[in-house]
Design an enzyme around this catalytic site. Structure first.
Site, mmCIF file in Angstrom:
data_model
loop_
_atom_site.group_PDB
_atom_site.id
_atom_site.type_symbol
_atom_site.label_atom_id
_atom_site.label_comp_id
_atom_site.label_asym_id
_atom_site.label_seq_id
_atom_site.Cartn_x
_atom_site.Cartn_y
_atom_site.Cartn_z
ATOM 1 N N TRP A 120 0.791 -1.290 -0.116
ATOM 2 C CA TRP A 120 0.066 0.073 -0.083
ATOM 3 C C TRP A 120 0.907 1.274 -0.107
ATOM 4 O O TRP A 120 0.510 2.425 -0.572
ATOM 5 C CB TRP A 120 -1.071 -0.049 1.085
ATOM 6 C CG TRP A 120 -1.922 -1.220 0.979
ATOM 7 C CD1 TRP A 120 -2.012 -2.215 1.867
ATOM 8 C CD2 TRP A 120 -2.903 -1.485 0.115
ATOM 9 N NE1 TRP A 120 -2.955 -2.985 1.549
ATOM 10 C CE2 TRP A 120 -3.597 -2.850 0.451
ATOM 11 C CE3 TRP A 120 -3.124 -0.707 -1.138
ATOM 12 C CZ2 TRP A 120 -4.367 -3.354 -0.481
ATOM 13 C CZ3 TRP A 120 -4.212 -1.279 -1.691
ATOM 14 C CH2 TRP A 120 -4.721 -2.468 -1.659
ATOM 15 N N ASP A 133 -1.207 6.750 6.296
ATOM 16 C CA ASP A 133 -2.242 5.896 6.263
ATOM 17 C C ASP A 133 -2.298 5.050 7.208
ATOM 18 O O ASP A 133 -1.542 4.175 7.527
ATOM 19 C CB ASP A 133 -2.015 5.304 4.875
ATOM 20 C CG ASP A 133 -3.182 4.201 4.162
ATOM 21 O OD1 ASP A 133 -4.150 4.023 5.165
ATOM 22 O OD2 ASP A 133 -2.948 3.621 3.398
ATOM 23 N N LYS A 179 -12.222 -1.138 8.268
ATOM 24 C CA LYS A 179 -11.443 -2.249 8.987
ATOM 25 C C LYS A 179 -11.929 -2.388 10.434
ATOM 26 O O LYS A 179 -12.316 -3.313 11.003
ATOM 27 C CB LYS A 179 -9.845 -1.896 9.053
ATOM 28 C CG LYS A 179 -9.422 -1.579 7.609
ATOM 29 C CD LYS A 179 -8.960 -2.799 6.870
ATOM 30 C CE LYS A 179 -8.340 -2.444 5.588
ATOM 31 N NZ LYS A 179 -8.190 -3.395 4.498
#
Length: 369
Positions: free
Chosen positions: A105, A177, A201
């Site tokens: 990511w 992030d 999440k």
């Protein structure tokens, strides 16, 4: 009304939601707050939704201890959208952005910024197959950097930054992030200038992204790139209190309810303790398996959110996953790019599910080693 089927949800995202939240949503789905309408049917300009919207933001601020030096924005597009918004807003033509690479990511975030300007990597764990987060003292960072970007938790590899304290030493703006671990543990918000996180999440369903940005950075943005479209500017959304255009109203409603659930269950310190206990249960099982289970992450970088591991052979791995599915375990396949297995232990995953997985792992090893 159908009964919810019992299962052990270890999906990496979208992920488990608290049963209490789902029950509340089911009760309010057709008639929110005695208005005779679902929250999905209310105008985002009407009082019932605006109350939900601002309550979600206020609860996020309380839980994280966010000062008035920051704005909390509720945006769409997920973290992948933020991969572009960050450089659009922060990357000046005469500067470089610094991406600390800790997994897929962070690579994707850097690749998006590469399209818009100059970047470099001041630290990377790629040469170690992303088994650990780079040691802080090995990271190159300069005051001249447009910003320094980190990914706090790496879902694919099961690694995480253990401590954010020294990030205050960096002179450039720090961007994080935090999609897969925000609201799962306590941390110093003041050590960051911009934080973004997809909700799917720990804090709700897919569809809404939480952005925490300092007012000082918002002021700087106004002078970076005047040609950035209004919809992609953080200051646009801050000025309109995240109501510049129609927000994802149902996702924000779910976010509000999930944040209330966290608050009612002890807040971030309680979530952190419980998440650490859950993760330790699986790491102990891996460490005590005499190599039958092998964790991907180095011990000093292990994630409490995503426990990644492999088994002796691909055949045994597939047997493990097939039997686990038959036993009611969902989402244990490792990411397609690395294979193996992954158990995601987000806030709403109950300790009892992790105990059941531990028992299954012990039993499976006994039968297959």
């Amino acid at each position: 009304m159908t009964t919810r089927k019992s299962s052990h949800n270890f999906n990496a995202g979208p992920a488990a939601l608290p049963p209490e939240v789902l029950q509340q949503v089911a009760a309010e789905l057709e008639n929110f707050d005695d208005t005779g309408m679902s929250i999905m049917e209310h105008s985002h300009r009407a009082e019932p939704y605006e109350r939900v919207h601002h309550e979600a933001i206020a609860t996020a601020k309380r839980l994280l201890g966010i000062s008035d030096d920051y704005e909390v924005l509720l945006l769409q597009g997920g973290a992948s959208h933020q991969f572009a918004m960050v450089p659009y807003n922060l990357l000046d033509a005469d500067q470089r952005a610094n991406y600390i690479l800790t997994g897929a990511w962070s690579e994707k975030a850097k690749n998006e910024a590469d399209i818009l300007g100059d970047t470099y990597s001041g630290g990377s764990g790629k040469d170690q197959a992303y088994r650990r987060v780079p040691d802080f003292d090995t990271i190159d960072a300069a005051a001249e950097d447009a910003y320094i970007h980190v990914t706090s938790n790496n879902t694919i590899y099961g690694t995480a930054w253990q401590d954010f304290a020294r990030m205050s030493e960096w002179e450039a703006p720090v961007v994080a992030d935090m999609s897969s671990d925000i609201f799962s543990r306590t941390f110093p918000v003041e050590n960051f200038d911009l934080i973004y996180a997809g909700a799917q999440k720990n804090i709700g369903p897919a569809g809404v992204t939480v952005v925490i940005i300092s007012r000082a950075l918002l002021e700087r943005i106004k002078n970076v790139n005047p040609r950035v479209p209004a919809i992609l500017r953080y200051d646009t959304h801050a000025d309109k209190h995240s109501l510049y255009h129609t927000p994802p109203t149902f996702a924000v409603y779910m976010l509000k309810n999930t944040l209330h659930w966290i608050e009612e269950n002890g807040g971030l310190s309680a979530m952190e303790a419980r998440n650490r206990q859950k993760a330790q249960l699986l790491y102990d099982t891996i460490d005590n398996s005499a190599g039958f289970y092998r964790g991907h992450a180095h011990r000093d970088s292990r994630s409490d959110m995503n426990v990644t591991f492999t088994l002796p052979t691909e055949t045994i791995t597939n047997r493990f996953l097939d039997e686990a599915k038959d036993m009611g375990f969902s989402g244990l396949n490792g990411h397609r790019s690395v294979g193996g297995c992954r158990a995601s232990l987000y806030n709403a995953v109950p300790y009892e599910s992790v105990e059941a997985l531990r028992d299954f792992m012990v039993s499976f090893q006994r039968k297959n080693q």
